[in-house]
Design an enzyme around this catalytic site. Structure first.
Site, PDB file in Angstrom:
ATOM      1  N   GLY A  21       4.478   3.865  13.061  1.00  0.00           N
ATOM      2  CA  GLY A  21       5.221   2.618  13.284  1.00  0.00           C
ATOM      3  C   GLY A  21       4.853   1.976  14.611  1.00  0.00           C
TER       4      GLY A  21
ATOM      5  CB  CYS B 169      13.759   8.296   6.445  1.00  0.00           C
ATOM      6  SG  CYS B 169      14.575   7.224   5.248  1.00  0.00           S
TER       7      CYS B 169
ATOM      8  CD  GLU C 231       1.612  10.368  15.513  1.00  0.00           C
ATOM      9  OE1 GLU C 231       2.242  11.264  14.946  1.00  0.00           O
ATOM     10  OE2 GLU C 231       0.382  10.386  15.675  1.00  0.00           O
TER      11      GLU C 231
ATOM     12  CD  GLU D 271      14.183   0.229   7.324  1.00  0.00           C
ATOM     13  OE1 GLU D 271      14.752   1.201   7.854  1.00  0.00           O
ATOM     14  OE2 GLU D 271      14.778  -0.817   7.022  1.00  0.00           O
TER      15      GLU D 271
ATOM     16  CE  LYS E  36      -1.961   2.554   3.136  1.00  0.00           C
ATOM     17  NZ  LYS E  36      -1.812   3.851   2.443  1.00  0.00           N
TER      18      LYS E  36
ATOM     19  CD  GLU F 213      11.231  12.292  10.208  1.00  0.00           C
ATOM     20  OE1 GLU F 213      10.109  11.889  10.551  1.00  0.00           O
ATOM     21  OE2 GLU F 213      12.015  11.614   9.524  1.00  0.00           O
TER      22      GLU F 213
HETATM   23  P1  NAD Z   1       3.156   8.152   7.528  1.00  0.00           P
HETATM   24  O1  NAD Z   1       3.610   7.371   8.710  1.00  0.00           O
HETATM   25  O2  NAD Z   1       2.173   9.229   7.721  1.00  0.00           O
HETATM   26  O3  NAD Z   1       2.515   7.160   6.430  1.00  0.00           O
HETATM   27  C1  NAD Z   1       3.234   6.064   5.919  1.00  0.00           C
HETATM   28  C2  NAD Z   1       2.253   5.041   5.385  1.00  0.00           C
HETATM   29  O4  NAD Z   1       1.479   4.520   6.457  1.00  0.00           O
HETATM   30  C3  NAD Z   1       1.239   5.576   4.369  1.00  0.00           C
HETATM   31  O5  NAD Z   1       1.032   4.611   3.368  1.00  0.00           O
HETATM   32  C4  NAD Z   1      -0.008   5.763   5.205  1.00  0.00           C
HETATM   33  O6  NAD Z   1      -1.200   5.688   4.451  1.00  0.00           O
HETATM   34  C5  NAD Z   1       0.096   4.596   6.158  1.00  0.00           C
HETATM   35  N1  NAD Z   1      -0.615   4.734   7.420  1.00  0.00           N
HETATM   36  C6  NAD Z   1      -0.918   5.867   8.104  1.00  0.00           C
HETATM   37  N2  NAD Z   1      -1.589   5.566   9.245  1.00  0.00           N
HETATM   38  C7  NAD Z   1      -1.688   4.215   9.288  1.00  0.00           C
HETATM   39  C8  NAD Z   1      -2.256   3.313  10.216  1.00  0.00           C
HETATM   40  N3  NAD Z   1      -2.845   3.716  11.333  1.00  0.00           N
HETATM   41  N4  NAD Z   1      -2.171   1.984   9.956  1.00  0.00           N
HETATM   42  C9  NAD Z   1      -1.543   1.540   8.836  1.00  0.00           C
HETATM   43  N5  NAD Z   1      -1.009   2.355   7.910  1.00  0.00           N
HETATM   44  C10 NAD Z   1      -1.070   3.688   8.140  1.00  0.00           C
HETATM   45  O7  NAD Z   1       4.498   8.684   6.822  1.00  0.00           O
HETATM   46  P2  NAD Z   1       4.654   9.664   5.553  1.00  0.00           P
HETATM   47  O8  NAD Z   1       4.229  11.025   5.969  1.00  0.00           O
HETATM   48  O9  NAD Z   1       4.056   9.054   4.343  1.00  0.00           O
HETATM   49  O10 NAD Z   1       6.240   9.616   5.338  1.00  0.00           O
HETATM   50  C11 NAD Z   1       7.137  10.347   6.083  1.00  0.00           C
HETATM   51  C12 NAD Z   1       7.721   9.544   7.213  1.00  0.00           C
HETATM   52  O11 NAD Z   1       8.283   8.338   6.717  1.00  0.00           O
HETATM   53  C13 NAD Z   1       8.868  10.264   7.896  1.00  0.00           C
HETATM   54  O12 NAD Z   1       8.757  10.098   9.281  1.00  0.00           O
HETATM   55  C14 NAD Z   1      10.104   9.551   7.373  1.00  0.00           C
HETATM   56  O13 NAD Z   1      11.229   9.643   8.184  1.00  0.00           O
HETATM   57  C15 NAD Z   1       9.601   8.165   7.243  1.00  0.00           C
HETATM   58  N6  NAD Z   1      10.429   7.407   6.306  1.00  0.00           N
HETATM   59  C16 NAD Z   1      11.277   6.458   6.810  1.00  0.00           C
HETATM   60  C17 NAD Z   1      12.106   5.754   5.950  1.00  0.00           C
HETATM   61  C18 NAD Z   1      13.079   4.724   6.465  1.00  0.00           C
HETATM   62  O14 NAD Z   1      13.544   3.912   5.665  1.00  0.00           O
HETATM   63  N7  NAD Z   1      13.408   4.701   7.737  1.00  0.00           N
HETATM   64  C19 NAD Z   1      12.069   6.008   4.574  1.00  0.00           C
HETATM   65  C20 NAD Z   1      11.188   6.974   4.113  1.00  0.00           C
HETATM   66  C21 NAD Z   1      10.369   7.666   4.993  1.00  0.00           C
END
Ligand code: NAD
Length: 502
Positions: free
Chosen positions: A235, A286, A233, A252, A177, A389
């Site tokens: 995660g 990230c 959050e 991640e 997804k 962040e």
């Molecule tokens: P996000 O956590 O808002 O969303 C990530 C994904 O999770 C999306 O597909 C979203 O629809 C889904 N999601 C949201 N709430 C959910 C829930 N309750 N249950 C299941 N899925 C849910 O993150 P974002 O804003 O899309 O991306 C930015 C974040 O991602 C930053 O914190 C960044 O550091 C992190 N990131 C980490 C890595 C890494 O490899 N460590 C890589 C890229 C981005």
């Protein structure tokens, strides 16, 4: 009717509810199209397809070499359509075409090829020696079953590759997804899966809200492993959801990485590296090095170099190859950045460059989606702008006086994802790198990730590793097989532990 449909069981389909959501080009605000909006029902359908493909289909029974051939075919087909994928990735996410071609599309191709190579390797491993001679022991690596992958908005195409490729190469089936803001290129992969003749149900791709479709992928008992990339959050929520059936979990998450400039660094190269480490993709990476720790003896000269060069970056249409920085992913992301910059002004004063939306953008570009590269100097590491962040083009520069202090500042963070050390003395740089509590450290470099090397976080930046052989093994169960070649009584004296009557 949607323009971009869900890919379930080998076919494109509308959402069960018939609902769609619009996706736009952040650079202009123009609508790209309507995307089918998956809900819980669609997520379940996708997982049922993956479950059936794993339990009854040919995929997990194929040899690693046969699967590798198919996975390489995916890479080849992406290569043939690379211009199409790069252009859509740039339009949908706001990332520049330069990045889309060099990092996103090439990185995805590398991932499929790398995991194909992994699949060609052995799936059994002899264990030397024996704790219970003459018995022999060996390990068999086996797929988990159904894996789900939830990915963030910032690198949808490469993140999809990092979730699909290791899963299917290892013999699993998967549901992916992407984030709603940037779901098109991941959905476009369905066509590649059809052309590569990946059996139906092996790869399923759905777009939809995290709170419904996403949660189902993490909680449903049909799933054996879930891999999440996104904010810390969310995660934490994924861990809770997955705990109900004790799924394997890879996380991640976020970061606030330190990029340490030692006094003996080549300042010209280090300044370029610090800017590259922070502002690539507008800081929406990230492992961005958003805290630059600079030795006090070179501090004044160094921040002058940073500001001068940041001011020269070309901001504009991401589709133009001359552009260094395009828009952020959305106006709402810019609003987050504005809030942090206002906080930074309260905490440390005026930034030394940036601090606003850009003027003089070409006509047709949406100024509200752009933000200037912004640098705050003299930031105490305890400031919120140094701890939280931001996920935007904001760099905090922090002075230090000794290598030990630099390491202590770097480690004073809830995160531990990336990091850099700049020095002409490699042994000294390694000592600093070894002291940093973080998953990746680049010495005299930044941002260079490869599918062939492990990537992941310490502390609240995540659990487990993606990429490298470690990332491949994260998609394989370990089965220990003990073989006692003695079939007579004499080979079973240890039963006396229970009873001599056995
Ligand atoms: P996000 O956590 O808002 O969303 C990530 C994904 O999770 C999306 O597909 C979203 O629809 C889904 N999601 C949201 N709430 C959910 C829930 N309750 N249950 C299941 N899925 C849910 O993150 P974002 O804003 O899309 O991306 C930015 C974040 O991602 C930053 O914190 C960044 O550091 C992190 N990131 C980490 C890595 C890494 O490899 N460590 C890589 C890229 C981005």
């Amino acid at each position: 009717m949607s323009d971009y449909k869900l890919f379930i069981n080998g076919e494109y389909t509308e959402a069960a509810s018939g609902e769609t959501f619009p996706t736009t080009n952040p650079a202009t605000g123009a609508k790209i199209g309507d995307v089918a909006k998956a809900g819980k029902e669609d997520a379940v359908k996708a997982m049922e397809a993956a479950r059936k493909a794993f339990d009854e289909g040919p995929w997990p029974k194929m040899s690693g070499k046969e699967r590798a051939e198919k996975v390489r075919r995916i890479a080849e087909l992406i290569g043939q359509k690379s211009a199409q994928f790069a252009e859509m990735e740039s339009k949908d996410s706001g990332g520049t075409m330069r990045k889309a071609q060099l990092a996103d599309v090439n990185g995805a191709i590398e991932a499929y090829n790398w995991y194909a190579t992994c699949a060609e390797g052995e799936d059994t491993e002899a264990l030397p020696g024996s704790p219970f001679p003459p018995s022999e022991n060996y390990i068999r690596y086996e797929p988990y079953g159904v894996t789900t992958g939830i990915i963030p908005f910032n690198f949808p195409f490469i993140m999809a590759a990092w979730k699909i490729a290791p899963s299917i190469a290892a013999g699993n089936t998967c549901v992916i997804k992407p984030a709603s803001l940037t779901s098109i290129t991941a959905l476009m992969l369905g066509e590649v899966m059809q052309e590569a003749e990946i059996p139906p149900g092996v790869v399923n791709i759905i777009a939809g809200p995290g709170a419904t479709a996403g949660e189902e992928l993490a909680v449903n008992p049909m799933v054996d492993k879930t891999a999440f990339t996104g904010s810390t959050e969310v995660g934490k929520r994924i861990m809770q959801l997955a705990s109900g059936t004790v799924k394997a979990v890879t996380l991640e998450l976020g970061g606030k990485s330190a990029n340490i400039v030692l006094p003996d660094a080549d300042l010209d190269v280090a300044a370029a590296g610090v800017l590259f480490g922070t502002f690539m993709h507008n800081g929406q990476v990230c492992e961005s090095g958003t805290r630059a720790l600079v030795h006090r003896s070179v501090y004044d000269e160094f921040i002058g170099m940073l500001a001068e060069r940041a001011n020269k970056m070309v901001i504009g249409d991401p589709l133009d190859f001359a552009t260094d920085l395009g828009p952020l992913v959305s106006r709402s992301q810019v609003e987050t950045v504005e809030r942090y910059v206002a906080l930074g002004r309260e905490e440390v004063g005026e930034p030394i460059c940036g601090g606003s939306k850009p003027d003089n953008l070409a006509e047709g570009l949406d100024r509200d989606a752009f933000y200037l590269p912004t640098i705050f100097a003299g930031v105490p590491n305890s400031a919120k702008i140094a701890q939280e962040e931001i996920f935007g083009p904001v760099l905090c520069v922090i002075p230090f006086d000794s290598d030990e202090e630099a390491v202590a500042i770097a480690n004073d963070s809830i995160y531990g994802l990336g990091g850099g050390v700049w020095s002409t003395d490699i042994d000294r740089a390694k000592k600093v790198a070894h002291g940093m509590q973080t998953g990746t450290v680049w010495i005299n470099d930044y941002h260079l990730l490869s599918s062939q090397r492990p990537f992941g976080g310490y502390k609240q930046s995540g659990i487990g590793r993606e990429l490298g052989i470690q990332g491949y093994n994260a998609y394989r169960q370990i089965k220990h097989v003990h073989v006692n070649p003695q079939t007579d009584r004499g080979g079973h004296m240890h039963y006396a532990m229970l009873s001599s009557a056995l």
